[in-house]
Every structure is written in C-alpha cells, then in structure tokens.
Design an enzyme around this catalytic site. Structure first.
Site, mmCIF file in Angstrom:
data_model
loop_
_atom_site.group_PDB
_atom_site.id
_atom_site.type_symbol
_atom_site.label_atom_id
_atom_site.label_comp_id
_atom_site.label_asym_id
_atom_site.label_seq_id
_atom_site.Cartn_x
_atom_site.Cartn_y
_atom_site.Cartn_z
ATOM 1 C CG ASN A 13 -1.555 1.213 1.537
ATOM 2 O OD1 ASN A 13 -1.747 1.948 0.493
ATOM 3 N ND2 ASN A 13 -2.224 1.416 2.697
ATOM 4 C CE LYS A 15 0.126 3.523 4.563
ATOM 5 N NZ LYS A 15 -0.097 3.674 6.153
ATOM 6 C CG HIS A 99 -5.716 2.296 4.890
ATOM 7 N ND1 HIS A 99 -5.432 3.284 5.891
ATOM 8 C CD2 HIS A 99 -4.969 1.613 4.865
ATOM 9 C CE1 HIS A 99 -4.103 2.968 6.400
ATOM 10 N NE2 HIS A 99 -3.815 1.943 5.468
ATOM 11 C CD GLU A 101 -2.788 5.826 6.532
ATOM 12 O OE1 GLU A 101 -2.735 5.937 5.466
ATOM 13 O OE2 GLU A 101 -1.810 5.340 7.160
ATOM 14 C CD GLU A 170 -3.644 -2.045 7.148
ATOM 15 O OE1 GLU A 170 -2.377 -2.355 6.802
ATOM 16 O OE2 GLU A 170 -4.267 -1.147 7.031
ATOM 17 N N GLY A 176 2.133 2.500 10.553
ATOM 18 C CA GLY A 176 3.291 3.452 10.505
ATOM 19 C C GLY A 176 3.915 4.088 11.893
ATOM 20 C CB SER A 216 4.822 -1.537 11.839
ATOM 21 O OG SER A 216 4.725 0.034 12.115
HETATM 22 P P1 PGA Z 1 2.608 0.418 7.459
HETATM 23 O O1 PGA Z 1 1.331 0.453 6.752
HETATM 24 O O2 PGA Z 1 3.296 -0.826 6.974
HETATM 25 O O3 PGA Z 1 3.499 1.441 7.016
HETATM 26 O O4 PGA Z 1 2.215 0.380 8.981
HETATM 27 C C1 PGA Z 1 0.222 -0.493 6.596
HETATM 28 C C2 PGA Z 1 -0.919 0.231 6.070
HETATM 29 O O5 PGA Z 1 -1.349 1.127 6.514
HETATM 30 O O6 PGA Z 1 -1.471 -0.610 5.263
#
Ligand code: PGA
Length: 258
Positions: A13, A15, A99, A101, A170, A176, A216
């Site tokens: 992903n 982003k 997601h 976010e 998630e 992140g 992460s």
């Molecule tokens: P990350 O993001 O691996 O940077 O924690 C995962 C995601 O948001 O899909």
C-alpha cells in the site's frame, strides 16, 4: 498461513507516495530482483496517477496492480472521484477499501459496504480493511469492534461473490508507528475474523478467505507473523516502498515450511 485452503497474498500500500517516474524506477528494480519460481500472490496498490505506469511495467509479471480507493457509483457528477469500472479498464485487479486513514477522513461503514459491492460488481478484488484503536484495545472491545466492521462492510455481499474479498486486519496503533502487533495478538484477531465469516457464510467459505495482517510489517517480522495459521499475508505500507524490503517479505511468504 494455510496454503492448503487459501491464497497467500503480499500486498503493498503505497499511500500518497511515488510519482509516475518513481513508479517506473521501482518496477524496474522489483522485476530485476523478484524471486524465481512459485510465488504467493503479489499485489501493489498505488496512487491513481501511477496505475497506468505500474500496469504497463508489470504486464509481463504475475504482480497484480490495485488502487487505494474507489467511488461507490459507476459514473456521474462526482468531481475528483474514480469508479470501479474505470479502475478495471486501467488494468487494476484489486482495490483497498476502508483503510483506517480514509475512515479517519470520514469514511463510514456504510461507505465501505457500498464500495465493496461496487468493486465486486466490476470484478475487482476488494481488500477490505478493519482495525481497532489503542483506546479500544485497552477497553477490551477489540473483538466486538472488528466483528461489527466486518459485518457492516460485507452486508448484502452474496455467498457466490464473497470469495473475491480479501480482509486486512490493521490495528490502527500499529500503522506507520513501527509498533507491530505480536504474532499472537495478530493471530487472535485474524482467528476471530474467520469465526465471524464462518457465522455469516459457513465453514467452507471461512476456510477459503485470505486474511492479511497490516501494521509495521517488515522484512524482519514478516516470517513470524506469516507463520500463524490464520494470517494469510500482509498489507504493507512503508516497507513496500523499497524494492529490497518488499522482496524480502515476499520471500518470507514463500518459505516452504509454511
Ligand atoms: P505500515 O502501513 O506498514 O507503514 O504500517 C500499513 C498500512 O497502512 O496499510
């Protein structure tokens, strides 16, 4: 992961990262170093402007390209939005939906549900995300919260279409932050998600649905997370931006003992 019954999926992903030129360079590096032989399913979900470049670069490989969002309607006066048939025509096979976010920007469970249905109607594979906040985890309501998100997101998705859906668990506190859920924490929730699917669609379908962990995940912790029976892959943000790191996660998923 349990290869006998379901697909292992490693999905990136990106982003809001990488321009089309950077996408081209990434894909060239990735293609040059992809492990040979049998792979798990590999997916890269990229910003809308990068889709055409990514699809073109990946044409000769088995890497599927996906989008990071989709609108629920097929077409119309929705300035700035992109529909599922547009994504399909551009070469996408997958789309991330719900997601955290995007949920933080106001996307509701109803929106997620409408988008999942729109994706399925266009023959896209939705990667439907769910996850609890740190506060919810500390309150001990993780399982109820996730069950509610899954039920709401899949509401009205018929039995003969549900196999297109991939679920991504998630935990918001792990995204992140560099703070990964332990394999045990992640497995516990993924097992619960499968139990919810079993109640909704029966044992055979629950056994066939791929459930990914995200938050992460990286080249160091992927192997231990993927060794868990109900974790069928990963949705990877930061580590999917660097070809060498992403490849290492794919290699971890390809380990024969799992
Ligand atoms: P990350 O993001 O691996 O940077 O924690 C995962 C995601 O948001 O899909």
């Amino acid at each position: 992961m349990n290869r006998k019954y379901r697909k292992t999926v490693i999905a990136g992903n990106w982003k809001m990262n990488k321009t089309p030129s950077e996408t081209k360079a990434f894909m060239t590096a990735l293609k040059a170093t992809m492990p040979k032989g049998r792979w798990c399913d590999v997916v890269l979900c990229v910003p809308a402007v990068d889709i055409t470049t990514a699809v073109r670069a990946m044409r000769e490989t088995r890497i599927g390209i996906g989008a990071e969002n989709v609108h629920a309607m097929e077409s119309g006066a929705y300035t700035g939005e992109i529909s599922a048939p547009m994504l399909v025509d551009a070469g996408c096979k997958y789309v991330i939906i719900g997601h955290s976010e995007r949920r933080a920007m106001g996307e509701t469970d109803n929106d997620v549900n409408a988008k999942v249905k729109a994706a399925i109607a266009a023959e896209l594979n939705p990667i439907m995300c769910c996850g609890e906040s740190l506060e919810q985890r500390e309150q001990g309501i993780t399982d109820e919260w996730i069950a509610m998100q899954i039920k709401a997101g899949l509401n009205g998705v018929p039995e003969d279409k549900i196999r297109k859906v991939i679920i991504a668990y998630e935990p918001i506190w792990a995204i992140g932050t560099g703070k990964t859920a332990t394999p045990e924490q992640a497995e516990e929730v993924c097992e619960n998600i499968r139990a919810v699917i079993r109640k909704l669609y029966g044992a055979k379908i629950a056994r066939a649905i791929s459930i990914l962990y995200g938050g992460s995940m990286n080249d160091k912790n992927a192997f231990d997370l993927l060794a868990k029976p109900d974790i069928d892959g990963g949705l990877i943000g930061g580590a999917s931006l660097v070809p060498e790191k992403f490849i290492k996660i794919i290699e971890a998923a390809n380990q024969p003992q799992m």
